[in-house]
Design a protein around this motif. Structure first.
Motif, PDB file in Angstrom:
ATOM      1  N   TRP A  28       9.259  -0.493  -3.459  1.00  0.00           N
ATOM      2  CA  TRP A  28       9.696  -0.118  -4.796  1.00  0.00           C
ATOM      3  C   TRP A  28       9.516   1.395  -4.944  1.00  0.00           C
ATOM      4  CZ3 TRP A  28       7.867   2.456  -8.978  1.00  0.00           C
ATOM      5  CH2 TRP A  28       8.584   2.300 -10.165  1.00  0.00           C
ATOM      6  N   GLY A  29      10.545   2.074  -5.436  1.00  0.00           N
ATOM      7  CA  GLY A  29      10.432   3.505  -5.704  1.00  0.00           C
ATOM      8  C   GLY A  29      10.423   4.378  -4.465  1.00  0.00           C
ATOM      9  N   ILE A  59       0.178   7.106  -6.330  1.00  0.00           N
ATOM     10  CA  ILE A  59       0.316   5.667  -6.113  1.00  0.00           C
ATOM     11  C   ILE A  59       1.392   5.179  -7.075  1.00  0.00           C
ATOM     12  CG2 ILE A  59      -0.838   3.427  -6.146  1.00  0.00           C
ATOM     13  CD1 ILE A  59      -3.522   5.071  -5.917  1.00  0.00           C
ATOM     14  N   PRO A  60       2.468   4.586  -6.557  1.00  0.00           N
ATOM     15  CA  PRO A  60       3.533   4.119  -7.448  1.00  0.00           C
ATOM     16  C   PRO A  60       3.029   3.099  -8.469  1.00  0.00           C
ATOM     17  CG  PRO A  60       4.277   4.101  -5.177  1.00  0.00           C
ATOM     18  CD  PRO A  60       2.796   4.358  -5.150  1.00  0.00           C
ATOM     19  N   LYS A  61       3.716   3.047  -9.587  1.00  0.00           N
ATOM     20  CA  LYS A  61       3.314   2.146 -10.669  1.00  0.00           C
ATOM     21  C   LYS A  61       3.448   0.680 -10.268  1.00  0.00           C
ATOM     22  CE  LYS A  61       4.147   1.326 -15.562  1.00  0.00           C
ATOM     23  NZ  LYS A  61       4.936   1.697 -16.731  1.00  0.00           N
ATOM     24  N   TYR A  62       4.436   0.366  -9.428  1.00  0.00           N
ATOM     25  CA  TYR A  62       4.698  -1.024  -9.053  1.00  0.00           C
ATOM     26  C   TYR A  62       4.679  -1.194  -7.547  1.00  0.00           C
ATOM     27  CZ  TYR A  62       6.555  -1.210 -13.801  1.00  0.00           C
ATOM     28  OH  TYR A  62       6.697  -1.124 -15.156  1.00  0.00           O
ATOM     29  N   SER A 112       7.645   8.952   0.940  1.00  0.00           N
ATOM     30  CA  SER A 112       6.973   7.655   0.934  1.00  0.00           C
ATOM     31  C   SER A 112       6.307   7.378   2.272  1.00  0.00           C
ATOM     32  CB  SER A 112       7.987   6.537   0.658  1.00  0.00           C
ATOM     33  OG  SER A 112       8.426   6.552  -0.668  1.00  0.00           O
ATOM     34  N   ARG A 113       5.129   6.764   2.207  1.00  0.00           N
ATOM     35  CA  ARG A 113       4.422   6.280   3.398  1.00  0.00           C
ATOM     36  C   ARG A 113       3.684   5.005   3.037  1.00  0.00           C
ATOM     37  NH1 ARG A 113       3.223   9.470   7.915  1.00  0.00           N
ATOM     38  NH2 ARG A 113       2.715   7.417   8.754  1.00  0.00           N
ATOM     39  N   CYS A 150       0.822  -1.218   0.000  1.00  0.00           N
ATOM     40  CA  CYS A 150       0.000   0.000   0.000  1.00  0.00           C
ATOM     41  C   CYS A 150       0.854   1.266   0.000  1.00  0.00           C
ATOM     42  CB  CYS A 150      -0.971  -0.010   1.181  1.00  0.00           C
ATOM     43  SG  CYS A 150      -0.174   0.227   2.789  1.00  0.00           S
ATOM     44  N   HIS A 151       2.102   1.138  -0.421  1.00  0.00           N
ATOM     45  CA  HIS A 151       3.049   2.258  -0.463  1.00  0.00           C
ATOM     46  C   HIS A 151       2.514   3.388  -1.356  1.00  0.00           C
ATOM     47  CE1 HIS A 151       6.877   3.827  -2.564  1.00  0.00           C
ATOM     48  NE2 HIS A 151       6.748   4.486  -1.434  1.00  0.00           N
ATOM     49  N   VAL A 152       2.588   4.609  -0.866  1.00  0.00           N
ATOM     50  CA  VAL A 152       2.204   5.788  -1.643  1.00  0.00           C
ATOM     51  C   VAL A 152       3.262   6.878  -1.466  1.00  0.00           C
ATOM     52  CG1 VAL A 152      -0.298   5.368  -1.529  1.00  0.00           C
ATOM     53  CG2 VAL A 152       0.802   6.771   0.242  1.00  0.00           C
TER      54      VAL A 152
END
Length: 113
Positions: free
Chosen positions: A77-78, A100-103, A83-84, A51-53
């Motif tokens: 990733w990324g 929202i990261p792509k991966y 980041s949270r 759920c990384h954003v």
């Protein structure tokens, strides 16, 4: 009520979204309640990074990250300074812009074992 802008994501939110959310909710819950189906493989227990954003605006208004969250984010990733884990980031009273990261790193969804 704070306004949260979710930037477009190719699968989860192709058009982007603008929602209002009450203070005290996590970003993950806000997304799920607004049909943005972000992964949350650990069921929001702060045990994965799906759920990384990236919080592009309003980052400092969120609840403080725990040591456990920061350790997990090192595996995301990324990873960026903004980041949270959305399951741990509690909305306060400021507007936010969230990407929202792509991966994600999720072996189950990527076919790993």
């Amino acid at each position: 009520m704070p306004q949260i802008v979710f930037l477009p994501h190719p699968k989860l939110c192709p058009e982007g979204a603008v929602v209002e959310a009450p203070a005290g909710k996590t970003l993950c819950d806000v997304m799920l309640e607004n049909d943005i189906h972000i992964e949350h493989a650990c069921e929001k227990s702060c045990a994965c990074t799906t759920c990384h954003v990236l919080v592009r605006e309003g980052f400092n208004s969120l609840s403080e990250a725990s040591e456990t969250e920061e350790d997990l984010l090192d595996k995301a990733w990324g990873l960026e300074a903004v980041s949270r884990l959305s399951c741990q980031a509690v909305v306060a009273d400021e507007d936010l812009v969230v990407e929202i990261p792509k991966y994600t790193i999720n072996h189950a969804s990527e076919g790993g074992h």
